[in-house]
Write an enzyme that holds these catalytic residues in place. Structure first.
Site, short mmCIF file in Angstrom:
data_model
loop_
_atom_site.label_atom_id
_atom_site.label_comp_id
_atom_site.label_asym_id
_atom_site.label_seq_id
_atom_site.Cartn_x
_atom_site.Cartn_y
_atom_site.Cartn_z
N ALA A 93 39.36 40.09 44.65
CA ALA A 93 38.88 41.13 43.90
C ALA A 93 37.69 40.51 42.81
CB ALA A 93 40.26 41.78 43.04
N SER A 94 36.52 40.75 43.17
CA SER A 94 35.52 40.28 42.28
C SER A 94 35.67 40.52 40.70
CB SER A 94 34.05 40.64 42.80
OG SER A 94 33.98 40.45 44.24
#
Length: 378
Positions: A93-94
């Site tokens: 999850a950036s």
């Protein structure tokens, strides 16, 4: 307090979040719904990564979720258990800052159809769906397990964009034409399928990672004649698209190494501003490399092209000149040295002065305007 609101406030203060609609989307689809109970947090400030576990330490887990922190959700394409925390990052999850920055760069309008390359945990798909509606968002993911988890996350959040399992490099022709393509993995070469599947005037936003040095945020506009043209804006470091991962350096089995030396300190090249690395990427195509600090102030730079050429450059503060070893048909260090000094001669232009043109024939980096492409060696 860590919450969607506190995260939005942090992103607003840092300058990433300027559009009210994305603030509303952050509140509508809380990030915690898309983060697994066990993962690895990677702060954007360069602090050491650390494991998070919602059951063991819910406070630390929630702090990682609601601060500008990337959260790794897969190691070694799923071959390594996340609890080990050691391995190559292959899905995540950036960090929210770069997520919002790319969404604002994409700037979709009501009614737009958007193709997302790389579903990941599904959070960015959720933000897009919240803004545009489920019928307007298609997201493609190459990893079946990652895609399965994302689908579960989105279903639990009550969202239903069109999800596809496949190679994002091929795009998704069944949903074309798109008004925008949102890319969540690093690419060295922009697949032409994305251009073919996007309307004239449509936008492609992507993390461009040419192989050496910095990653670069790019916003391309599709022209409609097989071309897409645009500029670089900020830095961007994403995991590479699986089909474009860099080749491993050739094994050092002796070989015919040509020895020489240089007065140019390789540290100045490796640690140069982003504009230098764009110039090097444009002037020295196919280059890969990395540098490592050693003891007593020493430094080693390795270069390779995946086709049999390689170079090693050693800096030692005890010596005036740096040792150079090169092998293969190309003199990679000499090409890099020439490109770096050319960039200096141009006045050391920064990242924002460079752009990229993509055609059916390939890529060309340009300086200031598309009519000024960087010369490519014959």
């Amino acid at each position: 307090m860590t919450s969607p609101e506190s995260l939005a406030d942090e992103l607003s203060r840092s300058g990433y979040l300027t559009d009210r609609r994305w603030r509303d989307a952050l509140a509508a689809v809380p990030r915690e719904r898309f983060i697994p109970g066990t993962a690895v947090a990677v702060p954007v400030d360069g602090s050491p990564r650390y494991p998070i576990d919602r059951d063991v330490d819910p406070g630390t887990w929630r702090t990682a979720v609601y601060t500008d922190t990337a959260i790794v959700t897969q190691l070694d394409d799923g071959a390594t258990d996340l609890t080990d925390g050691i391995g190559d990052f292959t899905s995540s999850a950036s960090a929210p800052g770069i997520v919002v920055d790319f969404l604002e760069l994409l700037a979709p309008m009501p009614g737009d159809q958007v193709l997302e390359i790389g579903t990941g945990t599904g959070w960015t798909s959720a933000l897009l769906t919240c803004e545009l509606g489920p019928e307007a968002v298609t997201s493609i993911e190459v990893d079946e397990q990652v895609a399965k988890d994302a689908a579960a996350n989105l279903q639990a959040a009550g969202l239903a964009p069109n999800l596809v399992v496949g190679d994002g490099a091929d795009g998704w022709a069944a949903g074309a034409p798109y008004d925008g393509v949102h890319v969540t993995c690093g690419v060295r070469t922009v697949p032409h399928a994305w251009i073919e599947q996007t309307r004239p005037g449509g936008t492609i936003v992507l993390p461009w990672r040419p192989g050496f040095g910095h990653g670069h945020q790019a916003r391309l506009t599709v022209i409609g004649d097989g071309r897409a043209i645009g500029r670089f804006s900020h830095g961007s470091t994403y995991m590479m698209m699986r089909s474009q991962r860099p080749p491993a350096p050739a094994p050092d089995e002796g070989g015919d190494w040509r020895e020489s030396s240089t007065l140019l300190d390789p540290r100045r090249v490796v640690r140069a501003e982003a504009g230098a690395h764009i110039a090097i990427a444009g002037l020295v195509p196919g280059l890969f490399g990395h540098g490592v600090d050693g003891g007593r102030g020493t430094f080693q730079l390795w270069l390779w092209d995946g086709e049999g050429s390689a170079a090693r450059v050693a800096y030692d503060p005890q010596y005036t000149r740096c040792g150079v070893e090169q092998q293969g048909p190309r003199a990679l260090w000499e090409e890099m040295e020439s490109a770096y000094l050319t960039w200096v001669e141009w006045g050391a232009p920064g990242r924002s002065r460079f752009g990229l043109t993509v055609t059916t024939e390939g890529h060309r980096v340009w300086l200031d305007e598309p009519a000024r492409p960087l010369p490519v060696p014959e």
